[in-house]
Write an enzyme that holds these catalytic residues in place. Structure first.
Site, short mmCIF file in Angstrom:
data_model
loop_
_atom_site.label_atom_id
_atom_site.label_comp_id
_atom_site.label_asym_id
_atom_site.label_seq_id
_atom_site.Cartn_x
_atom_site.Cartn_y
_atom_site.Cartn_z
N HIS A 4 56.08 26.84 33.82
CA HIS A 4 57.10 26.02 34.46
C HIS A 4 57.66 26.62 35.75
O HIS A 4 58.62 26.11 36.29
CB HIS A 4 58.24 25.75 33.48
CG HIS A 4 58.83 27.03 32.94
ND1 HIS A 4 59.60 27.08 31.82
CD2 HIS A 4 58.73 28.29 33.38
CE1 HIS A 4 59.95 28.33 31.60
NE2 HIS A 4 59.46 29.07 32.54
N ASN A 21 51.91 34.68 28.07
CA ASN A 21 51.59 35.53 29.20
C ASN A 21 50.91 36.80 28.72
O ASN A 21 51.19 37.25 27.62
CB ASN A 21 52.86 35.91 29.98
CG ASN A 21 53.32 34.75 30.83
OD1 ASN A 21 52.52 34.01 31.35
ND2 ASN A 21 54.65 34.61 30.94
#
Lengths: 467, 467, 467, 467
Positions: free
Chosen positions: D176, D153
């Site tokens: 996810h 990220n």
């Protein structure tokens, strides 16, 4: 009275005997403009002759604000410091233009002009693109802020080639075809509304399309919609009959440029927008009128024979890249009569860009939104505002669906041609021919032969990559 | 073992002797599916015969999960409560299809199929559109949540007509042409990679275009790009020579459907994407192959004569709007042998939509983004995911530029045809003909005559607005 | 000398004491225009007073071409045969405008104007939209060919509401905010270039955005780019310091409209395009300046208190739907002095549309391509050509990316507000508040309370569907 | 039984103690896959430890097809010949992530995660972008055909940075978050439909948006629309009351990741599409929930304190660019128990790409048409088909208008952040902050201070161009 605005104009192709003299004359007659005109031509001597012509011109009593005219041997000298660049050249020897017509004709494809589209236009484009990309680089080096006004055909692809290598160039393409449509409607206004014939510029057209395949989606005079008038005229008065006899007469008299606008009107009645270029051009973008010479003549249009072109633009024919020109200027003892304005808008555009009288007219430039259904960046022809150091396109009324499709097809053929020229890729050139409305019905083997002959004939003017 | 899923399927055109029996057989062989099949046909007796056939079929040992089959006299009864609607009809009498071929032929325009595009396809579309808009209204009234699977040609315009009047309809068009391309490549995989021939569904194609004018921009088997293999095959092995002799033989033997895919391959080598429909269809969308019968035969493609069609689909020819059909089913004593799956995907699609085995395949549906350069809502053919009660298109790889242009042109012709049909406007129909790749080179006068004859011949099947 | 052009203008909100008199005066001073002015107001008596005022006006020596002015009791009588419709009304009682400011203030949301955006603007829009859709229907019934010129705020949503129910209406929204930016730059030209101050109309701005949140992406005078001049001014001379003291002074003196354009300039230095509306408006479209009164004052901007508005536009406050107006016209003994032109462009627009002097100016109209990154049909503000019976937008230079995003957000809030108003849907109104830059940081519960109070307060002016 | 497929996977950030071990375990459990796993980490020793871990793992009875695992000192050695590249790193020292939270908090801006959006996400992006552009160049040099699967990220901007310098890279971002939404709905199916809880992958969501700000526009199980079920649940059962007490409890117990999905559900009931990421992420993209800690807690969401992060991911905190990691793996004696699958899809994606079981899932990749209202090339998250050597996005159902606007705003902020990172331009970074939903209401002076502090704190991880 205001002082004239002073500018430097570079003229690529400045050795022309006909166009350059018109430009010189228009400039001389424009009191509001003065400055320097730098003539460049690959035939220096021709440019030098025009320099001498300008000296004579300056003595003419109608010359209000003579320019300082100078022929240059080096392109860089002509360009350096220019505020404007005019481009008007002959792409390759004149003889090649004859081949652009004659080779396809041997394959059964006739073209009335052959400088814009169809196999002739594609051939011409392929030899023009490398010349134009080279000029674009010179311009960006020597006068990147100059406004470039292109007059050379194929107009769209010359302009597109400039932007392809110099996306920040300030170039437009200018063409007078729309003027003829305005004049026709001005005549109609006169005859049907009982008023003196207005100047063509009073006829407001909402123009869109690509150069030589443009349409007026609206037409008005003083806010009056002219289409109802046109409807009446076309249904009640216009002679739609077979014009073969007239065509034969034209040919016999060697008058290859006239037409009764039957094709422009036919587009109007079939599709709802008026053809805004001459019939000679319009017929080349669709297959229907050039399917045979008989069909063409039936619509009152005739071919300009290559022999005529060779006769008219004689001399420069052997000077590839020199100014496109006509041979007949000797018949025009320009300086012995009152000076006559050419009717072209080039000088008016310079004036508007230089801060003089604003001008609203049609120009060829990259699509920024003026034709929302065409991809951004494509060179389209629509109305634009020409103001001090600014050209801003005006949003065009959408074309009727069928015309939009026809224009899109031309755009696609031109895009393939541009890529073919930039990448020197004969396969893309073949694709362009395959999609072209005039060629498409040939068997592919014949199209391949046609391309082969065109490329080989143009070998002198094409980069090696093609072979 | 899971219980079979139970559904109601309405079948418009359910009186067909050939297609309906294939559907009945495929349904019977699908253990996972059961329910009700409601046959509707304007020829009720034909549907009733199929009801009786299904009773026989149910007794066949291979029939795993027989459907309750019932012929209906009223469309509403067939549709009410349906989960699925199959549509497979003959638009107008069979004789009209013969005219679709023969009238243009008299104008020098030959078509190999004539049911999709070109003057034949446009003619067929004009008489189909009102039928389909009427069915759309019935479906929205009686089973608005049903999935509608259309098999009728012109596929694109039938599907488009449904959406034109019922934007919320859940309709797709299905076509097996792509299967042939998969099979060809499966054979290639077998021959060149030394593996047993994979099932055609293992060949993954990235399909895009419009029905019958589709292209595979990618092709792979188990992740292996098949285009290098195809390159080698086409350059080293494939026989590109004149196929006229073979074509003559085909005609002599009455084998009108075969081809060596030379056209599909020719698209591939010229433009970079593989034609993904049969050559008989592909040639109708471009002018190059049908420019003469000789050129067509040279590419190994032959026309399907209208006389053959009339002979084959004999009887229903006189039942306009009845199921499109073949006469030869008597030669197929279907019930005496082991049941054979048709190879079609209709039942697999129903299964997937009903919550069974998911299916990824190509479908015709409105453009939601799967072809970003085509306008939203246009019926395009690309891959899609068929899942429980969902069909979601997959984004297609962009077509090469020239193919994109060719497809756009077809889209435009179809759009004009659709508007012509919806508004009953012969002028728009003429515009469609003018833009059609097969007709464009005719003089306009001839095109007008062609349209006139087509409309008049179809008068029985057209709304009054056209006249 | 040419004869004046004769037109009929209907004026909805024609009972206003201030605006209507300005319009009457401007019309009287325009020698080129004559005809009929039909005043309509829900307060008939107010319109009738203006009819009497016009009789006095006609006697004034500066009145060159007096209009025949007539108050109408029926809207249909005012509209019938109109060539132009002016719309300038107060949406709901004046008191409601005070609530538009005071209710959000109680939730911590301050607005400097509150008539365009933010909770005040949304509230005002919700009560205006039904009024405007009703007017649109009347116009399409009685004078569908008329040009509708709207002056009412919220400008964008009033114009959008007209098009929502009457897509063929010929409506634009007009606003003078850009004039102020031109004037500032004209002053700069004077001070920095040593020339007499040019008229504001000589300053050419390339305007784009939505009303009151517009930006000049280019600015020039006689072709000279003014941004370098502005750069120098802002970096060398402009006082960027805390303006709280000045703001306090303004408030003390009751001068609520002035500003030093610090916000417009701040947009310019941060994002590269110059705010082209007043700071009072600009601050309402972004959260940064109205985050607190202190921050606002620091930028030299003050709120217009609702009490001031109530005081100024006293009387008509109780006439919902009547002309928006000011109370102070008694202080303007208009007829005793030489007539003064208002500086507004309304009459110049009428002149241009009626075939007089062409006008290039900024207008609010549906996006046809002038802002290619905004969806088609959205009401945007850009330059346009006003010509005889034509208004054609000019393609705007793309906004810098961050500004494009800010404008898009405003477009989205307005779209939700429009849908909320058309469908009478409080949930969509809440979504508009949620997305609004001034409200977004409130917890959702508070936003719901805010909406609840706004709707209930406006109950008299809202359709029942909201409750 | 089929032989396992053999691949080489390079793992950038392969020294992680937690993630890498999960990947190693998942790979070991996948019988269909074998080959080489090349670990690269700027902390070589950490990678070497994982190499040793893998040797132990190979001896575990559940290890079906152990990979050959090898730590590399040189990135080039790890990448060379790779079929896949996993990227999972910590951008900068762990301490910097703490600053990403603490510095904005000092300005009154709280973030629950701070790794994706808001000032924390922007700060993290600025230090990640140069790292990622460098990796992209290495990948294109050493394994240009490899599939790159990014886990780091900010997901969107990491993926965007790869494409910005390597447009032909085959990269996706995997996350996810959507799994949680599937699980919630699976539970609902179980409770409300009286069936055993389906596996989350049976819940079909039509996902769209940008990573961590995604929405399900459709949700179904076996073709059954789940939204009516959800409607009932939310109106009849769900406890919408103030969750502050529960939040306080979570904090007391150090459970910082749980939530009751109130925010995801709130999006659903307000806008019509279900938030498809965790509430901790969703709240960061809009201003409404993080306007105060009280409001946040009221919705049952708590912040993850920076101290917790520092405690958890202790060691690597001082290894900038090393694998992002957790400290707690010692508590997981992975090898002593039956091996447990992580629940992540990375290995399933590799399998699908390598020609194994096809996978339909959500991925982050450039917009090719899957979200037609978002600009082409923007990294969006939607469903896609993962097949042998192919990832093809599926067209997403359009988002409700208000959500589309919110997503567009995030796209714009990310675009400005990306440009800021690529050009090292603090002014663009400030523009990103100005437009960010969490920051917008700060006065500009404060925003400038915030940016200043963020940049200075990150100085060790930023290129000089920023200063």
């Amino acid at each position: 009275m205001k002082n004239p605005i002073s500018v430097k104009i570079a003229y690529i192709g400045g050795g022309s005997r006909y166009w350059a003299k018109m430009v010189l004359t228009d400039l001389a007659m424009e009191a509001g403009l003065t400055g320097e005109l730098a003539l460049y031509d690959i035939d220096y001597e021709a440019a030098a002759q025009n320099e001498r012509f300008s000296e004579e011109l300056a003595k003419h009593p109608d010359a209000l604000s003579p320019f300082q005219v100078r022929a240059h041997k080096k392109l860089a000298d002509a360009l350096r410091g220019a505020d404007f660049v005019f481009m008007s050249i002959l792409p390759g020897r004149m003889q090649l233009m004859a081949h652009d017509l004659d080779i396809p004709a041997a394959f059964g494809i006739r073209q009335t002009v052959g400088d814009t589209t169809g196999p002739g236009g594609i051939s011409r484009a392929l030899r023009t693109i490398p010349t134009y990309t080279a000029y674009a680089e010179h311009i960006m080096e020597h006068c990147p802020q100059a406004w470039v006004i292109n007059y050379t055909n194929p107009m769209t692809l010359c302009t597109a080639a400039l932007y392809a290598v110099a996306p920040k160039i300030k170039a437009i393409g200018c063409c007078h075809e729309v003027f003829g449509t305005q004049s026709k409607l001005a005549g109609l206004v006169h005859r049907k509304m009982g008023v003196p014939e207005p100047h063509r510029s009073e006829i407001k057209l909402d123009v869109s399309g690509v150069n030589h395949f443009t349409f007026a989606t609206r037409a008005s005079w003083k806010g009056e919609n002219l289409f109802p008038l046109l409807d009446t005229y076309l249904s009640d008065e216009y002679d739609w009959s077979d014009q073969s006899a007239g065509a034969a007469e034209q040919i016999a008299e060697g008058k290859f440029f006239g037409s009764r606008s039957m094709v422009a009107y036919d587009f109007y009645r079939r599709f709802g927008a008026l053809g805004a270029a001459g019939d000679r051009h319009l017929v080349e973008f669709v297959p229907w009128y050039l399917s045979s010479i008989e069909t063409l003549h039936r619509h009152g249009v005739v071919e300009t024979p290559s022999s005529f072109r060779l006769g008219t633009w004689q001399a420069p024919a052997n000077r590839p890249g020199a100014a496109e020109d006509k041979a007949d200027e000797d018949k025009r003892p320009l300086l012995e009569k009152p000076l006559q304005h050419s009717g072209e808008e080039g000088v008016a555009q310079v004036m508007a860009l230089a801060g003089g009288q604003p001008l609203d007219t049609n120009v060829n430039m990259p699509n920024l939104g003026q034709m929302p259904r065409i991809a951004p960046g494509v060179i389209v022809e629509t109305n634009a505002q020409i103001r001090a150091n600014e050209i801003t396109p005006v949003v065009a009324t959408p074309l009727p669906e069928a015309l939009q499709s026809l224009v899109q097809r031309v755009v696609d053929v031109q895009s393939l041609t541009l890529q073919a020229g930039l990448r020197q890729d004969p396969q893309l050139a073949l694709q362009a021919l395959q999609l072209d409305p005039l060629c498409g019905h040939l068997p592919l083997q014949r199209l391949e032969e046609l391309l082969h002959q065109l490329l080989n004939t143009n070998r002198e003017a094409l980069p090696d990559g093609f072979f």
